[in-house]
Design a protein around this motif. Structure first.
Motif, short mmCIF file in Angstrom:
data_model
loop_
_atom_site.label_atom_id
_atom_site.label_comp_id
_atom_site.label_asym_id
_atom_site.label_seq_id
_atom_site.Cartn_x
_atom_site.Cartn_y
_atom_site.Cartn_z
N VAL A 40 -119.35 2.56 37.21
CA VAL A 40 -118.37 3.32 38.00
C VAL A 40 -116.99 2.68 37.86
N LYS A 41 -115.97 3.41 38.29
CA LYS A 41 -114.63 2.84 38.48
C LYS A 41 -114.46 2.60 39.99
N ASP A 42 -113.93 1.43 40.36
CA ASP A 42 -113.73 1.15 41.78
C ASP A 42 -112.42 1.77 42.25
N GLY A 43 -112.04 1.50 43.50
CA GLY A 43 -110.84 2.11 44.08
C GLY A 43 -109.57 1.76 43.34
N GLN A 44 -109.56 0.62 42.64
CA GLN A 44 -108.38 0.24 41.86
C GLN A 44 -108.46 0.69 40.41
N GLY A 45 -109.53 1.46 40.07
CA GLY A 45 -109.69 1.94 38.71
C GLY A 45 -110.32 0.94 37.77
N ARG A 46 -110.84 -0.17 38.32
CA ARG A 46 -111.50 -1.17 37.46
C ARG A 46 -112.92 -0.72 37.12
N LEU A 47 -113.33 -1.01 35.91
CA LEU A 47 -114.70 -0.70 35.50
C LEU A 47 -115.65 -1.69 36.17
N CYS A 48 -116.68 -1.16 36.83
CA CYS A 48 -117.66 -1.99 37.53
C CYS A 48 -119.06 -1.46 37.26
N GLN A 49 -120.05 -2.27 37.59
CA GLN A 49 -121.43 -1.82 37.58
C GLN A 49 -121.98 -2.01 38.99
N SER A 50 -122.47 -0.92 39.57
CA SER A 50 -123.06 -0.96 40.90
C SER A 50 -124.51 -1.40 40.78
N TYR A 51 -124.91 -2.35 41.62
CA TYR A 51 -126.30 -2.83 41.66
C TYR A 51 -126.87 -2.58 43.05
N THR A 52 -127.94 -1.79 43.11
CA THR A 52 -128.69 -1.64 44.35
C THR A 52 -130.01 -2.39 44.18
N VAL A 53 -130.17 -3.46 44.93
CA VAL A 53 -131.35 -4.33 44.82
C VAL A 53 -132.22 -4.10 46.05
N GLU A 54 -133.48 -3.75 45.83
CA GLU A 54 -134.43 -3.58 46.92
C GLU A 54 -135.49 -4.66 46.80
N ASN A 55 -135.75 -5.35 47.89
CA ASN A 55 -136.81 -6.37 47.89
C ASN A 55 -138.09 -5.75 48.44
#
Length: 252
Positions: A40-55
């Motif tokens: 995704v792009k964050d609020g500042q337009g930076r390229l990021c990867q979102s991680y949803t970790v479930e234990n």
């Protein structure tokens, strides 16, 4: 119930990952750790990867860290330990959390790996696990790539590396409707030219986050539902992926 841990949202399972997130590691593969990711792009337009970790396991998880294999984009996490910073220090059994890891295009782009595929090693307090993800090249485009018309023309004439593709069965050949979609994807309108035979040629420029400029000519023939795509760049690595992504925009 939902709690905020240093700005990170955590809650009891189940949690909904961001819309479009992919299940890249089911719990049985991760020895209780289930993983969903999304570029995704964050609020500042930076390229990021979102991680949803479930234990989903029986022991607390901590000590999260990432390492990327060489990939088409030369992408690396901002720091190997960044995932641990954007998640709670410990994820108890039954808990989940989502965090954003900023990515940098500072690595050497790999030409011998599958296009767009990113292989990742993720470490937690149990051990190191491996998974792979893939990213649309449109997310890898910079927001400052609009060229001056004359500069575009000079580059178009001088570039010899070209990639062509044809799109069939378009429901919409409306250039006015297509241009805003292109602009939203950081593919910038430069010029438009009508040919005597009725063909409509539209020119665009874009640039990758590691400064590879790509030029595009889209050729429409009104009433035929077809579009020809011609891409030029000094570096051919991203052109086939860009052609595929432009086809998706044209069909959307």
């Amino acid at each position: 119930e939902m709690t905020s841990v240093t700005g990170v949202q955590t809650c009891a399972l189940p949690i909904s990952a961001p819309a479009g997130a992919k299940l890249v590691m089911p719990a049985e593969k991760g020895e209780g750790m289930q993983l969903r990711t999304l570029f995704v792009k964050d609020g500042q337009g930076r390229l990021c990867q979102s991680y949803t970790v479930e234990n989903n396991g029986g022991v607390p998880l901590s000590g999260f860290a990432l390492q990327f294999n060489k990939n088409t984009f030369g992408l690396v996490p901002e720091t190997p330990g960044k995932l641990g910073e954007v998640l709670p220090a410990t994820l108890a059994p039954g808990q989940s959390a989502t965090g954003l890891v900023p990515l940098l295009a500072t690595g050497q782009p790999a030409t011998d790996t599958p296009p767009g595929v990113i292989q990742v090693a993720i470490k937690n307090s149990v051990k190191v696990f491996y998974f792979q993800d893939s990213m649309d090249v449109l997310l890898f485009l910079a927001p400052d790539a609009r060229l001056d018309k004359n500069v575009f023309l000079e580059q178009w004439k001088s570039l010899t590396t070209e990639h062509r593709a044809d799109v069939q069965g378009l429901a919409n050949e409306n250039v006015e409707a297509i241009c805003p979609k292109m602009e939203a994807a950081n593919v910038f309108f430069i010029a438009r030219r009508k040919l005597p035979d009725g063909a409509d040629l539209v020119y665009f420029s874009c640039k990758s986050l590691n400064n590879v400029t790509m030029l595009a000519e889209l050729g429409f023939r009104p009433g035929t539902g077809t579009c020809s795509i011609s891409l030029k760049s000094a570096q051919g690595l991203y052109m086939p992926m860009l052609a595929e992504s432009l086809q998706k925009i044209l069909r959307s």
